[in-house]
Write a protein that holds these residues in place. Structure first.
Motif, PDB file in Angstrom:
ATOM      1  N   THR A  43      28.817  20.970  36.416  1.00  0.00           N
ATOM      2  CA  THR A  43      28.374  21.533  37.702  1.00  0.00           C
ATOM      3  C   THR A  43      27.064  22.273  37.475  1.00  0.00           C
ATOM      4  O   THR A  43      26.661  22.535  36.335  1.00  0.00           O
ATOM      5  CB  THR A  43      29.393  22.524  38.293  1.00  0.00           C
ATOM      6  OG1 THR A  43      29.218  23.818  37.692  1.00  0.00           O
ATOM      7  CG2 THR A  43      30.833  22.050  38.101  1.00  0.00           C
ATOM      8  N   LEU A  44      26.429  22.663  38.584  1.00  0.00           N
ATOM      9  CA  LEU A  44      25.193  23.449  38.492  1.00  0.00           C
ATOM     10  C   LEU A  44      25.442  24.952  38.569  1.00  0.00           C
ATOM     11  O   LEU A  44      24.498  25.735  38.562  1.00  0.00           O
ATOM     12  CB  LEU A  44      24.233  23.029  39.604  1.00  0.00           C
ATOM     13  CG  LEU A  44      23.559  21.670  39.399  1.00  0.00           C
ATOM     14  CD1 LEU A  44      22.811  21.244  40.660  1.00  0.00           C
ATOM     15  CD2 LEU A  44      22.605  21.714  38.225  1.00  0.00           C
ATOM     16  N   GLY A  45      26.695  25.360  38.648  1.00  0.00           N
ATOM     17  CA  GLY A  45      26.986  26.785  38.669  1.00  0.00           C
ATOM     18  C   GLY A  45      26.507  27.483  39.925  1.00  0.00           C
ATOM     19  O   GLY A  45      26.038  28.628  39.875  1.00  0.00           O
ATOM     20  N   ALA A  93      30.537  20.381  42.669  1.00  0.00           N
ATOM     21  CA  ALA A  93      30.122  21.754  42.917  1.00  0.00           C
ATOM     22  C   ALA A  93      30.937  22.726  42.072  1.00  0.00           C
ATOM     23  O   ALA A  93      32.085  22.452  41.690  1.00  0.00           O
ATOM     24  CB  ALA A  93      30.291  22.094  44.401  1.00  0.00           C
ATOM     25  N   ASP A  94      30.345  23.863  41.793  1.00  0.00           N
ATOM     26  CA  ASP A  94      31.010  24.970  41.118  1.00  0.00           C
ATOM     27  C   ASP A  94      32.262  25.355  41.911  1.00  0.00           C
ATOM     28  O   ASP A  94      32.237  25.451  43.136  1.00  0.00           O
ATOM     29  CB  ASP A  94      30.017  26.140  41.064  1.00  0.00           C
ATOM     30  CG  ASP A  94      30.481  27.313  40.234  1.00  0.00           C
ATOM     31  OD1 ASP A  94      31.695  27.445  39.997  1.00  0.00           O
ATOM     32  OD2 ASP A  94      29.628  28.130  39.848  1.00  0.00           O
ATOM     33  N   SER A  95      33.355  25.609  41.194  1.00  0.00           N
ATOM     34  CA  SER A  95      34.636  25.910  41.846  1.00  0.00           C
ATOM     35  C   SER A  95      34.897  27.391  42.028  1.00  0.00           C
ATOM     36  O   SER A  95      35.912  27.768  42.635  1.00  0.00           O
ATOM     37  CB  SER A  95      35.789  25.308  41.024  1.00  0.00           C
ATOM     38  OG  SER A  95      35.569  23.938  40.792  1.00  0.00           O
ATOM     39  N   ASP A 102      37.286  29.312  47.085  1.00  0.00           N
ATOM     40  CA  ASP A 102      36.326  28.309  46.624  1.00  0.00           C
ATOM     41  C   ASP A 102      37.017  27.150  45.910  1.00  0.00           C
ATOM     42  O   ASP A 102      36.533  26.016  45.929  1.00  0.00           O
ATOM     43  CB  ASP A 102      35.327  28.949  45.645  1.00  0.00           C
ATOM     44  CG  ASP A 102      34.491  30.040  46.282  1.00  0.00           C
ATOM     45  OD1 ASP A 102      34.285  29.991  47.502  1.00  0.00           O
ATOM     46  OD2 ASP A 102      34.065  30.944  45.539  1.00  0.00           O
ATOM     47  N   ASN A 103      38.155  27.447  45.265  1.00  0.00           N
ATOM     48  CA  ASN A 103      38.868  26.410  44.514  1.00  0.00           C
ATOM     49  C   ASN A 103      39.364  25.272  45.401  1.00  0.00           C
ATOM     50  O   ASN A 103      39.673  24.187  44.909  1.00  0.00           O
ATOM     51  CB  ASN A 103      40.086  26.984  43.785  1.00  0.00           C
ATOM     52  CG  ASN A 103      39.801  28.144  42.866  1.00  0.00           C
ATOM     53  OD1 ASN A 103      40.718  28.870  42.491  1.00  0.00           O
ATOM     54  ND2 ASN A 103      38.550  28.367  42.495  1.00  0.00           N
ATOM     55  N   ALA A 107      34.688  19.452  47.615  1.00  0.00           N
ATOM     56  CA  ALA A 107      33.522  19.018  46.834  1.00  0.00           C
ATOM     57  C   ALA A 107      33.471  19.662  45.457  1.00  0.00           C
ATOM     58  O   ALA A 107      32.636  19.279  44.629  1.00  0.00           O
ATOM     59  CB  ALA A 107      32.234  19.342  47.589  1.00  0.00           C
ATOM     60  N   CYS A 108      34.357  20.632  45.191  1.00  0.00           N
ATOM     61  CA  CYS A 108      34.244  21.368  43.927  1.00  0.00           C
ATOM     62  C   CYS A 108      34.875  20.579  42.787  1.00  0.00           C
ATOM     63  O   CYS A 108      35.716  19.696  42.983  1.00  0.00           O
ATOM     64  CB  CYS A 108      34.834  22.765  44.045  1.00  0.00           C
ATOM     65  SG  CYS A 108      36.638  22.854  43.933  1.00  0.00           S
ATOM     66  N   PHE A 109      34.466  20.928  41.597  1.00  0.00           N
ATOM     67  CA  PHE A 109      34.898  20.209  40.393  1.00  0.00           C
ATOM     68  C   PHE A 109      36.401  20.321  40.184  1.00  0.00           C
ATOM     69  O   PHE A 109      37.043  19.379  39.713  1.00  0.00           O
ATOM     70  CB  PHE A 109      34.121  20.748  39.192  1.00  0.00           C
ATOM     71  CG  PHE A 109      34.294  19.969  37.928  1.00  0.00           C
ATOM     72  CD1 PHE A 109      34.223  18.586  37.915  1.00  0.00           C
ATOM     73  CD2 PHE A 109      34.503  20.615  36.715  1.00  0.00           C
ATOM     74  CE1 PHE A 109      34.362  17.856  36.738  1.00  0.00           C
ATOM     75  CE2 PHE A 109      34.647  19.913  35.533  1.00  0.00           C
ATOM     76  CZ  PHE A 109      34.583  18.525  35.542  1.00  0.00           C
TER      77      PHE A 109
END
Length: 287
Positions: A43-45, A93-95, A102-103, A107-109
């Motif tokens: 991810t890009l963080g 995306a960063d989780s 966010d988890n 789209a998150c990892f």
């Protein structure tokens, strides 16, 4: 087809900066010795906490783009020119930290389909054909969802790559011997009054700390101390460095380890601690 260098090392990390903190000295050492060092960042963080006040406006996609530039700078300091984002820039995306809403972002990892994500990594493996893969343990070192997922993806990709015709001889997890960490923190506490950090972290804050017997390899990267510190400084949104220590956004000081430690998994454990991750692969003396 371009001939590959004899020694080929692949590292799988969750966010920009993880590679420099965990493996910067190892990466610089092997790159300087002529090995092909390939980094895959998952991810890009985009949800990282930003340290410098003047960059505090960065967030989301803008922070991800900025951290990619930081990653390029860090790789320049380590002498590594083969670094990639899993599935391409922005694929995952960063989780965020474990337990946050966010988890749940599709789209998150953390929400990625395991075999799909591993498939992207298999493409890299079949191109690079590494003899050695380095990643986190099954807890991601410290429980971050993206680190745990990076572990799962890396280990699944190793299996799938073997099915596709490239068996990776050696897989390592990042480790730090508890005794080494305790000694380093004792020195840190003595040095703390001269440092720009409020207080020390604890040994348990260091990802991958284990008892001595779990560690099967150590790579002496002291000759690359400056390169590792410079790579960490390149990640200025995430890391503040005051050698031989650093702090993340929590402002808790930690040691910069320039001898880096590993645990061999999925293979017979060596009788003595290795000093070369390529030991036993047949390319130990290649340069």
């Amino acid at each position: 087809m371009t001939e590959l260098p004899a020694r080929r090392l692949l590292l799988v990390h969750a966010h920009p900066d993880d590679e420099s903190i965990n493996n910067g000295a190892t990466m610089a050492k092997y790159a300087a010795e002529g090995a092909r060092v390939t980094l895959v960042t998952c991810t890009l963080g985009e949800r990282g906490e930003v340290i410098p006040p003047e960059l505090g406006h960065l967030g989301g996609a803008a922070l991800g783009e900025y951290r990619l530039r930081e990653l390029r700078g860090a790789m320049g300091e380590l002498g590594v020119d083969d670094f990639r984002l899993l599935g391409g820039a922005g694929r995952y995306a960063d989780s965020g930290m474990m337990g946050l809403p966010d988890n749940d972002d599709p789209a998150c990892f953390w929400q990625a389909d395991l075999d799909e994500a591993a498939g992207y990594l298999v493409e890299v493996i079949l191109e690079v054909r590494p003899q050695v893969v380095v990643t986190y343990d099954d807890n991601g070192g410290y429980g971050h969802p993206d680190h745990i997922q990076a572990h799962r993806v890396a280990m699944r990709a190793v299996e799938l790559a073997a099915d596709a015709g490239w068996r990776i001889p050696k897989v390592y997890w990042n480790r730090v011997p508890r005794r080494v960490a305790e000694d380093a923190f004792a020195r840190l506490r003595d040095d703390l009054p001269a440092l720009p950090f409020a207080k020390p972290a604890s040994v348990e804050d260091v990802p991958g700390v284990v008892d001595e017997e779990r560690v099967t390899a150590e790579v002496d990267g002291t000759a690359y101390t400056a390169a590792k510190a410079a790579a960490m400084r390149a990640h200025a949104t995430q890391i503040e460095v005051a050698e031989p220590y650093f702090a993340l956004s929590n402002e808790l000081a930690q040691p910069v380890f320039t001898t880096e430690y590993y645990e061999l998994v999925g293979a017979e454990r060596p009788r003595t601690r290795e000093t070369d991750l390529f030991a036993g692969t047949g390319v130990e003396e290649a340069s």
